[in-house]
Design a protein around this motif. Sequence first.
Motif, PDB file in Angstrom:
ATOM      1  N   GLY A 138       0.522  -1.399   0.381  1.00 24.32           N
ATOM      2  CA  GLY A 138      -0.152  -0.091  -0.186  1.00 24.32           C
ATOM      3  C   GLY A 138       0.817   1.464   0.163  1.00 24.32           C
ATOM      4  N   LYS A 171      -0.434  -2.707  -8.235  1.00 29.48           N
ATOM      5  CA  LYS A 171      -1.003  -1.813  -9.220  1.00 29.48           C
ATOM      6  C   LYS A 171      -0.531  -0.707  -9.783  1.00 29.48           C
ATOM      7  CE  LYS A 171      -5.652  -2.518  -7.041  1.00 29.48           C
ATOM      8  NZ  LYS A 171      -6.806  -2.469  -6.532  1.00 29.48           N
ATOM      9  N   GLN A 214       0.141   3.304 -12.577  1.00 23.20           N
ATOM     10  CA  GLN A 214      -0.653   3.729 -13.455  1.00 23.20           C
ATOM     11  C   GLN A 214       0.417   4.614 -14.424  1.00 23.20           C
ATOM     12  OE1 GLN A 214      -3.282   6.806 -11.022  1.00 23.20           O
ATOM     13  NE2 GLN A 214      -3.055   8.294 -11.958  1.00 23.20           N
ATOM     14  N   ILE A 226       1.831   0.501  -6.928  1.00 28.13           N
ATOM     15  CA  ILE A 226       1.369   0.593  -5.356  1.00 28.13           C
ATOM     16  C   ILE A 226       1.328  -0.960  -5.170  1.00 28.13           C
ATOM     17  CG2 ILE A 226      -0.553   0.985  -4.170  1.00 28.13           C
ATOM     18  CD1 ILE A 226      -1.584   3.004  -6.352  1.00 28.13           C
ATOM     19  N   GLN A 267       0.806  -4.398  -3.908  1.00 29.35           N
ATOM     20  CA  GLN A 267      -0.680  -5.302  -3.268  1.00 29.35           C
ATOM     21  C   GLN A 267      -0.247  -6.492  -2.399  1.00 29.35           C
ATOM     22  OE1 GLN A 267      -3.818  -3.719  -5.107  1.00 29.35           O
ATOM     23  NE2 GLN A 267      -1.933  -2.064  -4.894  1.00 29.35           N
ATOM     24  N   ASN A 277      -6.330   1.974   6.134  1.00 30.83           N
ATOM     25  CA  ASN A 277      -7.019   2.911   5.482  1.00 30.83           C
ATOM     26  C   ASN A 277      -6.045   3.128   4.741  1.00 30.83           C
ATOM     27  OD1 ASN A 277      -8.548   4.330   7.735  1.00 30.83           O
ATOM     28  ND2 ASN A 277      -9.556   2.611   5.990  1.00 30.83           N
ATOM     29  N   PHE A 278      -5.017   3.922   4.509  1.00 28.50           N
ATOM     30  CA  PHE A 278      -3.681   4.629   4.075  1.00 28.50           C
ATOM     31  C   PHE A 278      -2.171   4.372   4.360  1.00 28.50           C
ATOM     32  CE2 PHE A 278      -7.701   7.887   3.448  1.00 28.50           C
ATOM     33  CZ  PHE A 278      -7.600   7.037   1.878  1.00 28.50           C
ATOM     34  N   TYR A 295       1.381   7.811  -0.705  1.00 29.11           N
ATOM     35  CA  TYR A 295      -0.329   8.083  -1.795  1.00 29.11           C
ATOM     36  C   TYR A 295      -2.088   8.158  -0.797  1.00 29.11           C
ATOM     37  CZ  TYR A 295      -3.343   6.313  -5.914  1.00 29.11           C
ATOM     38  OH  TYR A 295      -3.817   5.986  -6.836  1.00 29.11           O
ATOM     39  N   SER A 314      -5.790   6.066  -3.175  1.00 36.05           N
ATOM     40  CA  SER A 314      -7.298   4.761  -3.820  1.00 36.05           C
ATOM     41  C   SER A 314      -8.741   5.502  -3.124  1.00 36.05           C
ATOM     42  CB  SER A 314      -6.544   3.811  -2.825  1.00 36.05           C
ATOM     43  OG  SER A 314      -5.700   3.328  -2.758  1.00 36.05           O
ATOM     44  N   PHE A 370     -11.764   6.226  -1.271  1.00 35.58           N
ATOM     45  CA  PHE A 370     -11.766   5.934   0.256  1.00 35.58           C
ATOM     46  C   PHE A 370     -12.917   7.505   0.635  1.00 35.58           C
ATOM     47  CE2 PHE A 370     -11.682   7.363   4.808  1.00 35.58           C
ATOM     48  CZ  PHE A 370     -11.270   6.243   4.897  1.00 35.58           C
ATOM     49  N   ASP A 391      -9.054  14.773  -5.368  1.00 31.99           N
ATOM     50  CA  ASP A 391      -7.962  14.083  -4.799  1.00 31.99           C
ATOM     51  C   ASP A 391      -6.853  13.761  -5.506  1.00 31.99           C
ATOM     52  OD1 ASP A 391      -6.544  12.354  -4.288  1.00 31.99           O
ATOM     53  OD2 ASP A 391      -8.654  10.475  -4.726  1.00 31.99           O
TER      54      ASP A 391
END
Length: 427
Positions: free
Chosen positions: A24, A56, A58, A88, A90, A152-153, A185, A188, A190, A209
């Motif tokens: 993450g 992941k 981008q 990111i 996983q 969460n982050f 980052y 994601s 949320f 965001d």
Amino acid sequence: MALEIAKNNIMLSLETSKSEVYVGEALIADYYLIVNPNIAITSMQITELPKFQSMKYQELNIGELKYTDTIIDEIIFKKSLLHRFLLIPQKPTSTKAGSIEFDFGLRIPLDKKFQQNKNQYFNDSIDIEYSAISNTIALKINDLPHNLQKCNFVGDFEINHIINKITAHPNEHIVLNISITGVGYLGSPFVPDISKNNELKLNIYPVKDTFEFQNNEIISKKDYEINIISSMVGEYMVEPIEVLCFSPTYKEYYLLSTESIPIFYTDENVKLENRSNNFNILKIILVLIFIGVVTLIAFLLYFYKKKNKLNPCKSKIIDNKHDLVNKYLSNTRLAIDKNIDIFLKELSLGIDAFIKDVFKIEPDKFTADEMIQLLEKKGVYRKLSQDYLLINQKIEEMRFSSKQSNIDREKLLDFIKKYLYELESCL
């Protein structure tokens, strides 16, 4: 011959912002084009995109190519960012950031041995096609420590809120804005949980965001808008908005939380006005108290720093004629008029030798992030430890700068000397 020239004078290079991360915790993969300015690129086409297993990713827009000078083996090359990817992780594993491949059309100046046949070429050069592939970089992805709640982050963030008013008439909207910002980052999807109340309706909407890449770090921001409304007269409490995060810096979980916010719905204009006035008076009193406390703290810090010569570490008298710092930077001083690579090499060797002898840490065995942590464990305060990364950035900036002078070198040497003085004073 032309292919051999191309092989040594046009390259693709991969650089990542980190090599070890948590699940993450995002990182950046940059793919650079490095080319000798004497070679003209007539065409270029990507033939294979990089692969990123267990992550992941981008692709980020970088705009047009922007070249800067870089020196390799005392030869000046042009360097430009070709592609940038946000990665990111996983799952915990050992993986790698894959290579990228391009086909180039190149126009290479003829070597002297080709001059006798130059009539068969255009403008004393030869056009060829050439394929180049970048390096790969190994990555280690660590799992987050066990925790009963969902994280969460991953990053170092803070949360803030602003409410437009706390008193309103029934069916009148109150707007509460929430902002999460920091290093890491936040991209994601949320939406924070908000407590439900039959008489007080709260609806939360993601508004903004964004993230950007600064000084080898990802800086993110998330904004939310909470729409609050009640048809009933009464006094209500908006419960804290909470977000669970993990700090890769301190390797521990922490909870972002807003304050509880009281709000009042009334249909009586007089009461509404009085309550609003009382609240404004209370705000003024609290602001004055806050200003007084901040002023007092500022005075205390001023006199404390003055007493301790602005040094957050313990005071220490340094004899400039015989101090350790000048000893370790003596070779750098002698190399100030030499080639820039020799000067920077002596500078780096001096810094590493100082840290190795004074703090018993061997910098060449650790990453910059690991060095920051090790210096903190040795008693160096956090800001000074983080400046170790700044030192390395300044050295790299000079290494790749096309404009340099002895004055610039003197300034860099003076800056690093002061930094080592501060490190020495933390012993």
